[in-house]
Design a protein around this motif. Structure first.
Motif, PDB file in Angstrom:
ATOM      1  N   LYS A 239       0.838  -1.204   0.000  1.00  0.00           N
ATOM      2  CA  LYS A 239       0.000   0.000   0.000  1.00  0.00           C
ATOM      3  C   LYS A 239       0.878   1.261   0.000  1.00  0.00           C
ATOM      4  O   LYS A 239       0.597   2.230  -0.693  1.00  0.00           O
ATOM      5  CB  LYS A 239      -0.904  -0.027   1.238  1.00  0.00           C
ATOM      6  CG  LYS A 239      -1.953   1.050   1.268  1.00  0.00           C
ATOM      7  CD  LYS A 239      -2.838   0.907   2.491  1.00  0.00           C
ATOM      8  CE  LYS A 239      -3.812   2.047   2.608  1.00  0.00           C
ATOM      9  NZ  LYS A 239      -4.568   2.005   3.866  1.00  0.00           N
ATOM     10  N   HIS A 240       1.967   1.213   0.775  1.00  0.00           N
ATOM     11  CA  HIS A 240       2.919   2.328   0.813  1.00  0.00           C
ATOM     12  C   HIS A 240       3.557   2.530  -0.560  1.00  0.00           C
ATOM     13  O   HIS A 240       3.750   3.661  -1.000  1.00  0.00           O
ATOM     14  CB  HIS A 240       3.990   2.042   1.869  1.00  0.00           C
ATOM     15  CG  HIS A 240       5.177   2.943   1.793  1.00  0.00           C
ATOM     16  ND1 HIS A 240       5.170   4.215   2.317  1.00  0.00           N
ATOM     17  CD2 HIS A 240       6.401   2.768   1.243  1.00  0.00           C
ATOM     18  CE1 HIS A 240       6.353   4.781   2.094  1.00  0.00           C
ATOM     19  NE2 HIS A 240       7.111   3.918   1.450  1.00  0.00           N
ATOM     20  N   LEU A 241       3.871   1.434  -1.235  1.00  0.00           N
ATOM     21  CA  LEU A 241       4.524   1.517  -2.548  1.00  0.00           C
ATOM     22  C   LEU A 241       3.587   2.070  -3.619  1.00  0.00           C
ATOM     23  O   LEU A 241       4.057   2.640  -4.603  1.00  0.00           O
ATOM     24  CB  LEU A 241       5.039   0.142  -2.976  1.00  0.00           C
ATOM     25  CG  LEU A 241       6.400  -0.228  -2.420  1.00  0.00           C
ATOM     26  CD1 LEU A 241       6.731  -1.673  -2.739  1.00  0.00           C
ATOM     27  CD2 LEU A 241       7.483   0.682  -2.957  1.00  0.00           C
ATOM     28  N   GLU A 242       2.286   1.885  -3.443  1.00  0.00           N
ATOM     29  CA  GLU A 242       1.336   2.474  -4.398  1.00  0.00           C
ATOM     30  C   GLU A 242       1.402   3.990  -4.359  1.00  0.00           C
ATOM     31  O   GLU A 242       1.278   4.650  -5.397  1.00  0.00           O
ATOM     32  CB  GLU A 242      -0.082   2.012  -4.087  1.00  0.00           C
ATOM     33  CG  GLU A 242      -0.357   0.581  -4.501  1.00  0.00           C
ATOM     34  CD  GLU A 242      -1.718   0.102  -4.034  1.00  0.00           C
ATOM     35  OE1 GLU A 242      -2.539   0.939  -3.574  1.00  0.00           O
ATOM     36  OE2 GLU A 242      -1.970  -1.113  -4.126  1.00  0.00           O
ATOM     37  N   ARG A 243       1.617   4.531  -3.170  1.00  0.00           N
ATOM     38  CA  ARG A 243       1.702   5.995  -3.033  1.00  0.00           C
ATOM     39  C   ARG A 243       3.101   6.511  -3.334  1.00  0.00           C
ATOM     40  O   ARG A 243       3.261   7.610  -3.830  1.00  0.00           O
ATOM     41  CB  ARG A 243       1.310   6.411  -1.609  1.00  0.00           C
ATOM     42  CG  ARG A 243      -0.188   6.301  -1.353  1.00  0.00           C
ATOM     43  CD  ARG A 243      -0.494   6.545   0.103  1.00  0.00           C
ATOM     44  NE  ARG A 243      -0.001   5.379   0.861  1.00  0.00           N
ATOM     45  CZ  ARG A 243       0.435   5.431   2.109  1.00  0.00           C
ATOM     46  NH1 ARG A 243       0.443   6.561   2.761  1.00  0.00           N
ATOM     47  NH2 ARG A 243       0.841   4.341   2.712  1.00  0.00           N
TER      48      ARG A 243
ATOM     49  N   ARG B 255       6.052   5.348  -5.401  1.00  0.00           N
ATOM     50  CA  ARG B 255       6.576   4.412  -6.397  1.00  0.00           C
ATOM     51  C   ARG B 255       8.094   4.343  -6.416  1.00  0.00           C
ATOM     52  O   ARG B 255       8.671   3.314  -6.741  1.00  0.00           O
ATOM     53  CB  ARG B 255       6.086   4.787  -7.793  1.00  0.00           C
ATOM     54  CG  ARG B 255       4.611   4.563  -7.972  1.00  0.00           C
ATOM     55  CD  ARG B 255       4.366   3.601  -9.113  1.00  0.00           C
ATOM     56  NE  ARG B 255       2.945   3.355  -9.291  1.00  0.00           N
ATOM     57  CZ  ARG B 255       2.363   2.218  -8.979  1.00  0.00           C
ATOM     58  NH1 ARG B 255       3.047   1.239  -8.450  1.00  0.00           N
ATOM     59  NH2 ARG B 255       1.078   2.043  -9.183  1.00  0.00           N
ATOM     60  N   LYS B 256       8.762   5.445  -6.072  1.00  0.00           N
ATOM     61  CA  LYS B 256      10.225   5.482  -6.208  1.00  0.00           C
ATOM     62  C   LYS B 256      10.970   4.994  -4.974  1.00  0.00           C
ATOM     63  O   LYS B 256      12.190   5.035  -4.934  1.00  0.00           O
ATOM     64  CB  LYS B 256      10.680   6.910  -6.535  1.00  0.00           C
ATOM     65  CG  LYS B 256      10.273   7.352  -7.925  1.00  0.00           C
ATOM     66  CD  LYS B 256      10.878   8.683  -8.273  1.00  0.00           C
ATOM     67  CE  LYS B 256      10.560   9.056  -9.698  1.00  0.00           C
ATOM     68  NZ  LYS B 256      11.173  10.334 -10.065  1.00  0.00           N
ATOM     69  N   ASP B 257      10.249   4.541  -3.973  1.00  0.00           N
ATOM     70  CA  ASP B 257      10.876   4.075  -2.735  1.00  0.00           C
ATOM     71  C   ASP B 257      11.509   2.698  -2.969  1.00  0.00           C
ATOM     72  O   ASP B 257      10.878   1.660  -2.775  1.00  0.00           O
ATOM     73  CB  ASP B 257       9.833   4.016  -1.614  1.00  0.00           C
ATOM     74  CG  ASP B 257      10.457   3.806  -0.254  1.00  0.00           C
ATOM     75  OD1 ASP B 257      11.674   3.530  -0.195  1.00  0.00           O
ATOM     76  OD2 ASP B 257       9.733   3.904   0.749  1.00  0.00           O
ATOM     77  N   CYS B 258      12.760   2.718  -3.398  1.00  0.00           N
ATOM     78  CA  CYS B 258      13.444   1.474  -3.777  1.00  0.00           C
ATOM     79  C   CYS B 258      13.720   0.588  -2.571  1.00  0.00           C
ATOM     80  O   CYS B 258      13.694  -0.638  -2.693  1.00  0.00           O
ATOM     81  CB  CYS B 258      14.753   1.786  -4.493  1.00  0.00           C
ATOM     82  SG  CYS B 258      14.471   2.517  -6.095  1.00  0.00           S
ATOM     83  N   ASP B 259      13.984   1.190  -1.417  1.00  0.00           N
ATOM     84  CA  ASP B 259      14.254   0.387  -0.224  1.00  0.00           C
ATOM     85  C   ASP B 259      13.026  -0.419   0.169  1.00  0.00           C
ATOM     86  O   ASP B 259      13.125  -1.595   0.526  1.00  0.00           O
ATOM     87  CB  ASP B 259      14.678   1.288   0.935  1.00  0.00           C
ATOM     88  CG  ASP B 259      15.126   0.478   2.139  1.00  0.00           C
ATOM     89  OD1 ASP B 259      16.047  -0.352   1.977  1.00  0.00           O
ATOM     90  OD2 ASP B 259      14.532   0.636   3.217  1.00  0.00           O
ATOM     91  N   SER B 260      11.844   0.206   0.062  1.00  0.00           N
ATOM     92  CA  SER B 260      10.606  -0.515   0.394  1.00  0.00           C
ATOM     93  C   SER B 260      10.345  -1.641  -0.594  1.00  0.00           C
ATOM     94  O   SER B 260       9.822  -2.696  -0.216  1.00  0.00           O
ATOM     95  CB  SER B 260       9.410   0.435   0.408  1.00  0.00           C
ATOM     96  OG  SER B 260       9.500   1.277   1.532  1.00  0.00           O
ATOM     97  N   LYS B 261      10.701  -1.418  -1.856  1.00  0.00           N
ATOM     98  CA  LYS B 261      10.560  -2.490  -2.853  1.00  0.00           C
ATOM     99  C   LYS B 261      11.395  -3.692  -2.458  1.00  0.00           C
ATOM    100  O   LYS B 261      10.947  -4.838  -2.506  1.00  0.00           O
ATOM    101  CB  LYS B 261      11.030  -2.002  -4.233  1.00  0.00           C
ATOM    102  CG  LYS B 261       9.988  -1.309  -5.048  1.00  0.00           C
ATOM    103  CD  LYS B 261      10.561  -0.944  -6.404  1.00  0.00           C
ATOM    104  CE  LYS B 261       9.722   0.143  -7.033  1.00  0.00           C
ATOM    105  NZ  LYS B 261      10.380   0.750  -8.180  1.00  0.00           N
ATOM    106  N   PHE B 262      12.624  -3.411  -2.049  1.00  0.00           N
ATOM    107  CA  PHE B 262      13.541  -4.471  -1.639  1.00  0.00           C
ATOM    108  C   PHE B 262      13.022  -5.177  -0.395  1.00  0.00           C
ATOM    109  O   PHE B 262      13.013  -6.411  -0.310  1.00  0.00           O
ATOM    110  CB  PHE B 262      14.927  -3.870  -1.389  1.00  0.00           C
ATOM    111  CG  PHE B 262      15.927  -4.846  -0.851  1.00  0.00           C
ATOM    112  CD1 PHE B 262      16.409  -5.875  -1.638  1.00  0.00           C
ATOM    113  CD2 PHE B 262      16.380  -4.746   0.454  1.00  0.00           C
ATOM    114  CE1 PHE B 262      17.325  -6.776  -1.138  1.00  0.00           C
ATOM    115  CE2 PHE B 262      17.298  -5.643   0.959  1.00  0.00           C
ATOM    116  CZ  PHE B 262      17.778  -6.671   0.159  1.00  0.00           C
TER     117      PHE B 262
END
Length: 165
Positions: A114-118, A120-127
């Motif tokens: 849900k955080h990544l939907e808002r 998108r560029k948060d690469c650490d959260s993707k990882f």
């Protein structure tokens, strides 16, 4: 090669964490005595009733344990009733469909997604999401082998929010 047994007894082998460097063994210890304390004047039936009442409200087994410890002075449910909270819930037919640790990981994955939907560029959260979901898959595999989950159970990110509610 002969190995001295006394030197092996003093050495502790600790397994490392899955996605971090830590090898910590810090933890709380359970009381040595396995019997209920003499000052506790609660019967086994009353404790079972309280557990079922809290489970019907929607509390998880660990939340039930914390409430009993903090509000009712029951440090170990097993010492009073003879069986653990989850086994009591299973006997009453109130056990959760998904094990609690797996449920918490799925909840965390849904929150990160849900955080990544808002953002998108948060690469650490993707990882981190990849790490969390790999833990979900590993736990799911374990619980399917143990028979706690249905053999056809599968974690899918699209349907994960329905599991969490």
């Amino acid at each position: 090669e002969v190995v001295d047994q006394s030197s092996l007894q003093h050495r502790q082998f600790t397994m490392g964490r899955m996605h971090s460097k830590g090898k910590g063994i810090s933890r709380s210890s359970k009381p040595y005595r396995r019997s209920a304390p003499s000052w506790l004047k609660v019967s086994s039936g009353e404790v079972v009733d309280q557990i079922t009442k809290m489970a019907k409200k929607g509390l998880t087994p660990s939340q039930i344990g914390v409430t009993l410890r903090d509000s009712h002075g029951i440090s170990q449910v097993k010492s009073v009733t003879g069986s653990k909270i989850l086994r009591i819930l299973k006997a009453q037919g109130l056990n959760p469909t998904v094990p609690e640790d797996l449920y918490c990981l799925i909840k965390k994955a849904v929150a990160v997604r849900k955080h990544l939907e808002r953002n998108r560029k948060d690469c650490d959260s993707k990882f981190r999401l990849i790490l969390i979901e790999s833990r979900v898959h590993r736990l799911g595999r374990y619980y399917k082998k143990a028979g706690k989950l249905a053999p056809n159970w599968k974690y899918e990110s699209a349907t994960a929010s329905a599991i969490v509610q």
